[in-house]
Design a protein around this motif. Structure first.
Motif, PDB file in Angstrom:
ATOM      1  N   PHE A  35     -73.958  24.442  95.887  1.00 31.37           N
ATOM      2  CA  PHE A  35     -74.155  23.000  96.031  1.00 31.37           C
ATOM      3  C   PHE A  35     -75.170  22.503  95.004  1.00 31.37           C
ATOM      4  O   PHE A  35     -76.040  23.244  94.561  1.00 31.37           O
ATOM      5  N   TYR A  37     -77.778  19.066  94.929  1.00 28.95           N
ATOM      6  CA  TYR A  37     -78.308  17.879  95.595  1.00 28.95           C
ATOM      7  C   TYR A  37     -79.268  17.184  94.644  1.00 28.95           C
ATOM      8  O   TYR A  37     -79.926  17.812  93.830  1.00 28.95           O
ATOM      9  N   GLN A  39     -82.591  14.486  94.491  1.00 32.84           N
ATOM     10  CA  GLN A  39     -83.657  13.830  95.232  1.00 32.84           C
ATOM     11  C   GLN A  39     -84.361  12.847  94.297  1.00 32.84           C
ATOM     12  O   GLN A  39     -85.237  13.209  93.524  1.00 32.84           O
ATOM     13  N   GLY A  43     -87.052   9.685  97.533  1.00 29.81           N
ATOM     14  CA  GLY A  43     -87.251  10.791  98.461  1.00 29.81           C
ATOM     15  C   GLY A  43     -86.051  11.309  99.217  1.00 29.81           C
ATOM     16  O   GLY A  43     -86.104  12.420  99.744  1.00 29.81           O
ATOM     17  N   GLU A  44     -84.977  10.547  99.295  1.00 29.00           N
ATOM     18  CA  GLU A  44     -83.842  11.040 100.077  1.00 29.00           C
ATOM     19  C   GLU A  44     -83.119  12.153  99.333  1.00 29.00           C
ATOM     20  O   GLU A  44     -83.268  12.307  98.131  1.00 29.00           O
ATOM     21  N   LEU A  45     -82.348  12.928 100.044  1.00 31.44           N
ATOM     22  CA  LEU A  45     -81.563  14.013  99.453  1.00 31.44           C
ATOM     23  C   LEU A  45     -80.099  13.597  99.447  1.00 31.44           C
ATOM     24  O   LEU A  45     -79.531  13.301 100.494  1.00 31.44           O
ATOM     25  N   PHE A  47     -76.189  14.538  98.504  1.00 29.15           N
ATOM     26  CA  PHE A  47     -75.227  15.586  98.174  1.00 29.15           C
ATOM     27  C   PHE A  47     -74.435  15.175  96.946  1.00 29.15           C
ATOM     28  O   PHE A  47     -73.944  14.045  96.856  1.00 29.15           O
ATOM     29  N   ARG A  50     -69.965  20.456  96.082  1.00 23.11           N
ATOM     30  CA  ARG A  50     -69.846  21.796  96.643  1.00 23.11           C
ATOM     31  C   ARG A  50     -68.791  22.551  95.860  1.00 23.11           C
ATOM     32  O   ARG A  50     -67.753  21.983  95.504  1.00 23.11           O
ATOM     33  N   PHE A  91     -81.618  19.883  93.038  1.00 22.08           N
ATOM     34  CA  PHE A  91     -81.660  21.177  93.702  1.00 22.08           C
ATOM     35  C   PHE A  91     -80.280  21.817  93.681  1.00 22.08           C
ATOM     36  O   PHE A  91     -79.266  21.166  93.966  1.00 22.08           O
ATOM     37  N   LEU A 103     -78.599  27.192 104.183  1.00 23.46           N
ATOM     38  CA  LEU A 103     -78.685  26.919 102.758  1.00 23.46           C
ATOM     39  C   LEU A 103     -79.893  27.648 102.171  1.00 23.46           C
ATOM     40  O   LEU A 103     -81.007  27.541 102.686  1.00 23.46           O
TER      41      LEU A 103
ATOM     42  N   TYR B  35     -85.068  20.347 108.460  1.00 18.29           N
ATOM     43  CA  TYR B  35     -85.755  21.028 107.364  1.00 18.29           C
ATOM     44  C   TYR B  35     -87.130  20.402 107.189  1.00 18.29           C
ATOM     45  O   TYR B  35     -87.338  19.246 107.511  1.00 18.29           O
ATOM     46  N   LEU B  88     -92.902  16.786 104.808  1.00 19.79           N
ATOM     47  CA  LEU B  88     -91.792  15.839 104.759  1.00 19.79           C
ATOM     48  C   LEU B  88     -90.628  16.503 105.488  1.00 19.79           C
ATOM     49  O   LEU B  88     -90.202  17.595 105.118  1.00 19.79           O
ATOM     50  N   PHE B  90     -86.716  16.506 107.051  1.00 15.76           N
ATOM     51  CA  PHE B  90     -85.368  15.972 106.881  1.00 15.76           C
ATOM     52  C   PHE B  90     -84.456  16.485 107.989  1.00 15.76           C
ATOM     53  O   PHE B  90     -84.455  17.671 108.311  1.00 15.76           O
ATOM     54  N   GLU B  99     -71.122  20.954 103.267  1.00 16.97           N
ATOM     55  CA  GLU B  99     -71.938  19.892 102.678  1.00 16.97           C
ATOM     56  C   GLU B  99     -72.676  19.166 103.788  1.00 16.97           C
ATOM     57  O   GLU B  99     -72.073  18.694 104.750  1.00 16.97           O
ATOM     58  N   GLN B 100     -73.982  19.139 103.645  1.00 20.56           N
ATOM     59  CA  GLN B 100     -74.828  18.523 104.650  1.00 20.56           C
ATOM     60  C   GLN B 100     -75.330  17.184 104.134  1.00 20.56           C
ATOM     61  O   GLN B 100     -75.720  17.058 102.980  1.00 20.56           O
ATOM     62  N   TYR B 101     -75.304  16.197 105.015  1.00 20.92           N
ATOM     63  CA  TYR B 101     -75.749  14.860 104.674  1.00 20.92           C
ATOM     64  C   TYR B 101     -77.093  14.628 105.333  1.00 20.92           C
ATOM     65  O   TYR B 101     -77.238  14.820 106.531  1.00 20.92           O
ATOM     66  N   PHE B 102     -78.043  14.206 104.506  1.00 17.73           N
ATOM     67  CA  PHE B 102     -79.421  14.147 104.940  1.00 17.73           C
ATOM     68  C   PHE B 102     -79.855  12.742 105.331  1.00 17.73           C
ATOM     69  O   PHE B 102     -79.392  11.747 104.768  1.00 17.73           O
ATOM     70  N   GLY B 103     -80.767  12.701 106.291  1.00 21.23           N
ATOM     71  CA  GLY B 103     -81.435  11.459 106.624  1.00 21.23           C
ATOM     72  C   GLY B 103     -82.458  11.113 105.558  1.00 21.23           C
ATOM     73  O   GLY B 103     -82.674  11.874 104.621  1.00 21.23           O
ATOM     74  N   PRO B 104     -83.135   9.979 105.708  1.00 20.46           N
ATOM     75  CA  PRO B 104     -84.054   9.483 104.686  1.00 20.46           C
ATOM     76  C   PRO B 104     -85.377  10.222 104.633  1.00 20.46           C
ATOM     77  O   PRO B 104     -86.141  10.052 103.698  1.00 20.46           O
ATOM     78  N   GLY B 105     -85.656  11.048 105.630  1.00 20.66           N
ATOM     79  CA  GLY B 105     -86.910  11.800 105.641  1.00 20.66           C
ATOM     80  C   GLY B 105     -87.974  11.134 106.501  1.00 20.66           C
ATOM     81  O   GLY B 105     -88.007   9.903 106.656  1.00 20.66           O
TER      82      GLY B 105
END
Lengths: 115, 111
Positions: A35, A37, A39, A43-45, A47, A50, A91, A103, B35, B88, B90, B99-105
């Motif tokens: 993968f 990613y 950032q 700050g958000e991650l 995707f 893949r 990342f 991961l 995380y 921080l 997540f 594939e993982q979709y992340f929140g804003p933290g």
């Protein structure tokens, strides 16, 4: 043991240059997933892509392209004609089959695009 | 809009005061995960959940609890926060686990 190495800690280029971010992985599994990613400074991650271990086709999405080479255990990411909005930490990550989708993350590469 | 939400986004608290960080997703995903991200240590998994009522430890579960009573929610609980939990955080969700979709933290500071 599984591992992801992003040797480039920080890269700085001028806008419109092409840039490649390197990712080298280690795994003993024959089935795994890779993968990328992003950032951004906010700050958000996010995707990006893949890749499955059994699919070595390269992928292109607009200015982004990914080169997966099992022979060198690499999954490199190229941004063509970079833009300031591409500035972010990127990342690379690995997930092995049967790992409950855990991961393994690389340390990240900070990309700075200067105007 | 498909999303993962976390609340609060920022929190400053004191040692020992119990807190909960909420995580919610509206994508009907079965897999959810927490995380923490720390400078020099990267992203490390705290807990994950494969489905409702199924949770398991990640790499750094000490000092944290989670629950998964409903598919959409996966709260992270710090029963007695300590300064080394300043980080921080997540939350992420996934339909396939891949594939993982992340929140804003959530940026947490424990003094």
């Amino acid at each position: 043991a599984q591992k992801v190495t992003q040797a480039q800690t920080e890269i700085s280029v001028v806008e419109k240059e092409d840039v490649t971010l390197d990712c080298v992985y280690e795994t003993r599994d024959t089935t795994y997933y890779l993968f990328w990613y992003k950032q951004p400074p906010s700050g958000e991650l996010v995707f990006l892509i893949r890749r499955n271990s059994f699919d070595e086709q390269n992928e292109i999405s607009g200015r982004y392209s990914w080169n997966f080479q099992k022979s060198t255990s690499s999954f490199n990411f190229t941004i063509t004609a970079s833009q300031v909005v591409d500035s972010a930490v990127y990342f690379c990550a690995l997930s092995e089959e049967g790992s409950n989708y855990q991961l393994i993350w690389g340390a990240g590469t900070k990309l700075i695009i200067k105007p | 809009e498909a999303q993962v939400t976390q609340n609060p986004r920022y929190l400053i608290t004191v040692t020992g005061k119990k807190l909960t960080v909420t995580c919610s997703q509206n994508m009907n995903h079965e897999y959810m995960s927490w995380y923490r991200q720390d400078p020099g240590l990267g992203l490390r998994q705290i807990y994950y959940s494969m489905n409702v009522e199924v949770t398991d430890k990640g790499d750094v579960p000490e000092g944290y609890k989670v629950s998964r009573k409903e598919k959409r929610n996966f709260p992270l609980i710090l029963e007695s926060p300590s300064p080394n939990q300043t980080s921080l955080y997540f939350c992420a969700s996934s339909s396939t686990g891949l594939e993982q979709y992340f929140g804003p933290g959530t940026r947490l500071t424990v003094t």
